[in-house]
Design an enzyme around this catalytic site. Structure first.
Site, PDB file in Angstrom:
ATOM      1  N   GLY A 234     -64.542  53.095   0.857  1.00 44.10           N
ATOM      2  CA  GLY A 234     -63.207  53.616   0.585  1.00 44.10           C
ATOM      3  C   GLY A 234     -63.256  54.592  -0.576  1.00 44.10           C
ATOM      4  O   GLY A 234     -64.278  54.726  -1.250  1.00 44.10           O
ATOM      5  N   LYS A 235     -62.165  55.288  -0.807  1.00 47.61           N
ATOM      6  CA  LYS A 235     -62.058  56.203  -1.943  1.00 47.61           C
ATOM      7  C   LYS A 235     -60.589  56.472  -2.209  1.00 47.61           C
ATOM      8  O   LYS A 235     -59.762  56.413  -1.295  1.00 47.61           O
ATOM      9  CB  LYS A 235     -62.768  57.524  -1.642  1.00 47.61           C
ATOM     10  CG  LYS A 235     -63.237  58.258  -2.878  1.00 47.61           C
ATOM     11  CD  LYS A 235     -64.482  57.622  -3.472  1.00 47.61           C
ATOM     12  CE  LYS A 235     -64.983  58.375  -4.690  1.00 47.61           C
ATOM     13  NZ  LYS A 235     -66.251  57.845  -5.200  1.00 47.61           N
TER      14      LYS A 235
END
Length: 457
Positions: A110-111
């Site tokens: 994720g980011k």
């Protein structure tokens, strides 16, 4: 599934698709996995309204791309920078998914972040922004769901503010962020991990391809870009081992030292950067032997380089700069930054590797800079057990993870790249593509987990 306004994501996807072609030709069933894996599981976008020091409301956009959770909770940093947009965060989350797979730890990808710029803001303004940001993000994260961390613009100060806001909102103390302070759930070696891990990975590359440029020799010349956390600890580890660091840089220019940086110089630069200063402001303090070049990156400024380590941001090595590095005799290029080289630059390096055993051997960031997220994973493990490992224990585990990551990439690149050995290069002498190896090993691991969990069939 690429939208026209997502150039960074399109670049990352194209790189993966190109690497996978030989594998997909003999394993066509994985084409469906590629089609599904490129779509994030969830994209969150929200408004962040905060109060500046004049009492006026300011607004920014907040994001969290929860890309893939087949291997574990979503895991990836929070970037605070005015250039942040959905394309950049999708590219980073996509890359993070495969990077995390290469660590061997139970982490998805994720980011997130915001187009908020911490530069020029007071501590109080940054604290108020972090509280406002977390007042929305807290609904979507947790130690078994999504565990963010630091990134560009998000250091120890910001992690502290974010963690405190979450703790007050949820009335619980859990390991829902990594990069925490050592006294409240953080891990030893975490600040150093990306830079140290990069060097541990590069040492394996050097041992295989060019042992004459070992990092314990002062005659080995190392060019580094950037001057933030990653670049500082990369440089300190190189200096500790005995090689010569020629360069650091920031967004305004490059600082070159042909005789080599000292540990004291790096420490002064670290203090400067903590205050938000630019490298040009410190040249006189460092004394003779340091030359500042405004508006230039280091790659074209050095007549001879053995090891090049981009450590600033994405697409910081262009085709022209890659050609300059080849001309300078560079043997190893390993990314400390994410997607630090343009597609054109990578093509130059890969052609050099294919043409000669003495060519440039390139390592992509998803492999060479995975040390940071690896120690984040170790921090998660320590939090789950309510204990803390010593510096020596964490460093030993980091070295082991980077060694295993290198071996996985080397093996997969040798097996699946589908390359023909260049004329004049013996069959057993050719260096495998670590780019193909990293992409293939990461993709296959995630795709297999997704299939076993019913995400494709």
């Amino acid at each position: 599934m690429v939208l026209p306004h997502e150039p960074e994501f399109e670049q990352a996807l194209h790189e993966l698709e190109t690497s996978l072609q030989p594998f997909l030709t003999t394993n066509p069933q994985y084409k469906k996995a590629l089609e599904i894996i490129q779509v994030p599981e969830r994209v969150l976008q929200f408004r962040v309204t905060w109060e500046d020091d004049q009492g006026k409301p300011q607004v920014n956009r907040g994001f969290r791309v929860q890309y893939n959770s087949a291997l574990g909770p979503y895991k990836g940093g929070l970037r605070l920078h005015p250039t942040v947009n959905l394309s950049i965060l999708k590219f980073l989350g996509f890359e993070q998914t495969f990077k995390n797979a290469l660590t061997g730890l139970s982490m998805g990808g994720g980011k997130g972040g915001s187009d908020f710029d911490p530069k020029g803001k007071s501590d109080n303004e940054i604290r108020r922004f972090c509280v406002a940001f977390m007042s929305e993000l807290f609904r979507h994260i947790g130690q078994d769901t999504d565990v963010p961390a630091g990134d560009i613009g998000t250091g120890a100060r910001e992690i502290g503010f974010l963690f405190g806001a979450y703790r007050r909102l949820k009335n619980e103390f859990t390991g829902m962020l990594t990069g925490k302070g050592i006294n409240w759930g953080g891990s030893f070696i975490r600040p150093e991990a990306t830079g140290y891990g990069l060097i541990y990975y590069v040492e394996h590359m050097i041992a295989h391809a060019c042992p004459e440029y070992s990092l314990d020799r002062p005659s080995t010349l190392v060019a580094i870009s950037g001057s933030g956390n990653v670049s500082q600890f990369t440089a300190l580890k190189v200096i500790e081992l005995g090689a010569t660091v020629l360069s650091l840089s920031d967004s305004k220019g490059s600082l070159i030292s042909e005789k080599g940086y000292t540990k004291e110089a790096i420490e002064k630069i670290a203090e400067l950067k903590l205050k938000g200063g630019a490298l040009e402001a410190i040249v006189d303090d460092l004394g003779a032997g340091y030359t500042y070049h405004a508006g230039k990156r280091p790659w074209t400024l050095l007549p001879q380089v053995h090891i090049a380590l981009p450590g600033a941001t994405q697409n910081e090595v262009s085709q022209e700069e890659a050609e300059a590095l080849v001309k300078a005799g560079t043997r190893i290029v390993a990314e400390g930054s994410n997607m630090g080289c343009t597609e054109e630059a990578i093509a130059i390096f890969e052609n050099s590797r294919r043409a000669s055993r003495a060519g440039v051997w390139y390592a992509p960031g998803k492999a060479s800079n995975c040390g940071g997220v690896a120690v984040s994973g170790l921090e998660m493990a320590q939090n789950s057990q309510r204990l803390a490992w010593s510096t020596q224990e964490v460093d030993a585990k980091l070295k082991s993870i980077m060694a295993e990551c290198y071996q996985i990439c080397y093996t997969a690149g040798s097996r699946w790249s589908g390359e023909k050995v260049a004329e004049g290069v013996a069959e057993g002498e050719a260096l495998p593509s670590l780019l193909s190896g990293a992409n293939l090993a990461g993709f296959i691991k995630v795709a297999d987990a997704m299939k076993e969990q019913g995400d494709w069939w």
